[in-house]
Motif scaffolding. Structure first.
Motif, PDB file in Angstrom:
ATOM      1  N   GLU A 116      46.142  36.770  49.745  1.00 32.52           N
ATOM      2  CA  GLU A 116      45.961  36.599  48.295  1.00 32.52           C
ATOM      3  C   GLU A 116      44.487  36.459  47.931  1.00 32.52           C
ATOM      4  OE1 GLU A 116      48.074  37.264  46.139  1.00 32.52           O
ATOM      5  OE2 GLU A 116      49.953  37.091  47.232  1.00 32.52           O
ATOM      6  N   GLY A 117      43.707  35.836  48.801  1.00 29.91           N
ATOM      7  CA  GLY A 117      42.283  35.663  48.522  1.00 29.91           C
ATOM      8  C   GLY A 117      41.552  36.986  48.421  1.00 29.91           C
ATOM      9  N   GLU A 118      41.843  37.898  49.344  1.00 33.08           N
ATOM     10  CA  GLU A 118      41.203  39.211  49.294  1.00 33.08           C
ATOM     11  C   GLU A 118      41.593  39.959  48.018  1.00 33.08           C
ATOM     12  OE1 GLU A 118      40.245  42.854  52.265  1.00 33.08           O
ATOM     13  OE2 GLU A 118      42.343  42.220  52.218  1.00 33.08           O
ATOM     14  N   ALA A 119      42.883  39.938  47.681  1.00 37.63           N
ATOM     15  CA  ALA A 119      43.349  40.629  46.470  1.00 37.63           C
ATOM     16  C   ALA A 119      42.754  39.992  45.215  1.00 37.63           C
ATOM     17  CB  ALA A 119      44.874  40.620  46.416  1.00 37.63           C
ATOM     18  N   THR A 120      42.613  38.675  45.227  1.00 41.20           N
ATOM     19  CA  THR A 120      42.019  37.980  44.075  1.00 41.20           C
ATOM     20  C   THR A 120      40.537  38.292  43.961  1.00 41.20           C
ATOM     21  OG1 THR A 120      43.690  36.244  44.236  1.00 41.20           O
ATOM     22  CG2 THR A 120      41.688  35.707  42.998  1.00 41.20           C
ATOM     23  N   LEU A 121      39.839  38.399  45.090  1.00 41.73           N
ATOM     24  CA  LEU A 121      38.422  38.766  45.069  1.00 41.73           C
ATOM     25  C   LEU A 121      38.242  40.139  44.422  1.00 41.73           C
ATOM     26  CD1 LEU A 121      35.496  38.053  45.980  1.00 41.73           C
ATOM     27  CD2 LEU A 121      35.989  39.329  48.069  1.00 41.73           C
ATOM     28  N   ILE A 122      39.076  41.101  44.806  1.00 40.82           N
ATOM     29  CA  ILE A 122      38.987  42.447  44.230  1.00 40.82           C
ATOM     30  C   ILE A 122      39.320  42.394  42.738  1.00 40.82           C
ATOM     31  CG2 ILE A 122      39.956  44.780  44.284  1.00 40.82           C
ATOM     32  CD1 ILE A 122      38.096  44.023  46.693  1.00 40.82           C
ATOM     33  N   MET A 123      40.330  41.603  42.368  1.00 39.07           N
ATOM     34  CA  MET A 123      40.720  41.458  40.964  1.00 39.07           C
ATOM     35  C   MET A 123      39.573  40.861  40.140  1.00 39.07           C
ATOM     36  SD  MET A 123      43.932  39.328  39.359  1.00 39.07           S
ATOM     37  CE  MET A 123      43.314  37.723  39.844  1.00 39.07           C
ATOM     38  N   MET A 124      38.932  39.822  40.675  1.00 37.90           N
ATOM     39  CA  MET A 124      37.837  39.183  39.939  1.00 37.90           C
ATOM     40  C   MET A 124      36.614  40.092  39.882  1.00 37.90           C
ATOM     41  SD  MET A 124      38.244  35.184  40.900  1.00 37.90           S
ATOM     42  CE  MET A 124      37.304  34.580  39.502  1.00 37.90           C
ATOM     43  N   ALA A 125      36.356  40.830  40.947  1.00 36.05           N
ATOM     44  CA  ALA A 125      35.244  41.790  40.923  1.00 36.05           C
ATOM     45  C   ALA A 125      35.493  42.837  39.849  1.00 36.05           C
ATOM     46  CB  ALA A 125      35.087  42.441  42.289  1.00 36.05           C
TER      47      ALA A 125
END
Length: 189
Positions: A116-125
């Motif tokens: 989830e952290g990786e997907a959230t990082l991409i979402m926030m980017a």
């Protein structure tokens, strides 16, 4: 409904370009988006147990399912998040990676946080890109009491009103894989 589908399609194209640009990978095959007018119908068509707390869901090798009646600005980020999960699954079999490990729930939570952290990082980017900002992973210190954590809580409460009424302990449990996972993967970027 047709206008909403066109709006989501435009945002999906932006999200796809953002994910490919950030990760250098593209999902294999065709990715289908399914819009749901009702969050309960979304829940019934996914593995989500509390659909009113979520905006989207990626079904392995099937489609990305979205609650279709959110603000336009929500879609690109949610689709980028779910496309990231599709890529994770394509390359690492997330179901197997995050399946229950008898007697070791901490390991499962840690693995869910990584996913989830990786997907959230991409979402926030993607969200920062769409507002003209640039991403500095050092800014993603997501202690729920800190500024970014408070912002994440406020956004979550705005997008999902039922979240605002849940007890703090439940909020932290629900946000743990996203917030702490984002914090973890940010250190490696």
């Amino acid at each position: 409904v047709e206008a909403k589908a066109k709006e989501v399609s435009t945002e999906a194209e932006k999200a796809y370009a953002s994910v490919v640009n950030k990760l250098g990978l593209a999902p294999q095959g065709k990715t289908t988006l399914k819009l749901f007018a009702d969050q309960e119908l979304l829940r019934q068509n996914t593995d989500i147990r509390v659909a009113y707390l979520f905006n989207g869901w990626a079904e392995d090798g099937e489609s990305i399912k979205l609650y279709g009646f959110r603000e336009k600005e929500v879609f690109a980020g949610v689709i980028a998040h779910e496309l990231t999960h599709a890529l994770q699954d394509q390359n690492f079999d997330i179901d197997k990676f995050t399946e229950r490990i008898e007697g070791n729930s901490d390991r499962v939570y840690a693995r869910q946080a990584l996913v989830e952290g990786e997907a959230t990082l991409i979402m926030m980017a993607d969200a920062l890109r769409s507002t003209g900002g640039d991403m500095d992973p050092a800014d993603f210190d997501l202690d729920l009491d800190g500024p970014m954590g408070q912002l994440m809580n406020a956004l979550t409460a705005t997008q999902m009103p039922a979240y605002a009424g849940t007890p703090r302990a439940i909020q932290e449990l629900l946000l743990f894989p996203y917030a702490k996972g984002l914090r973890f993967v940010s250190f490696g970027k």
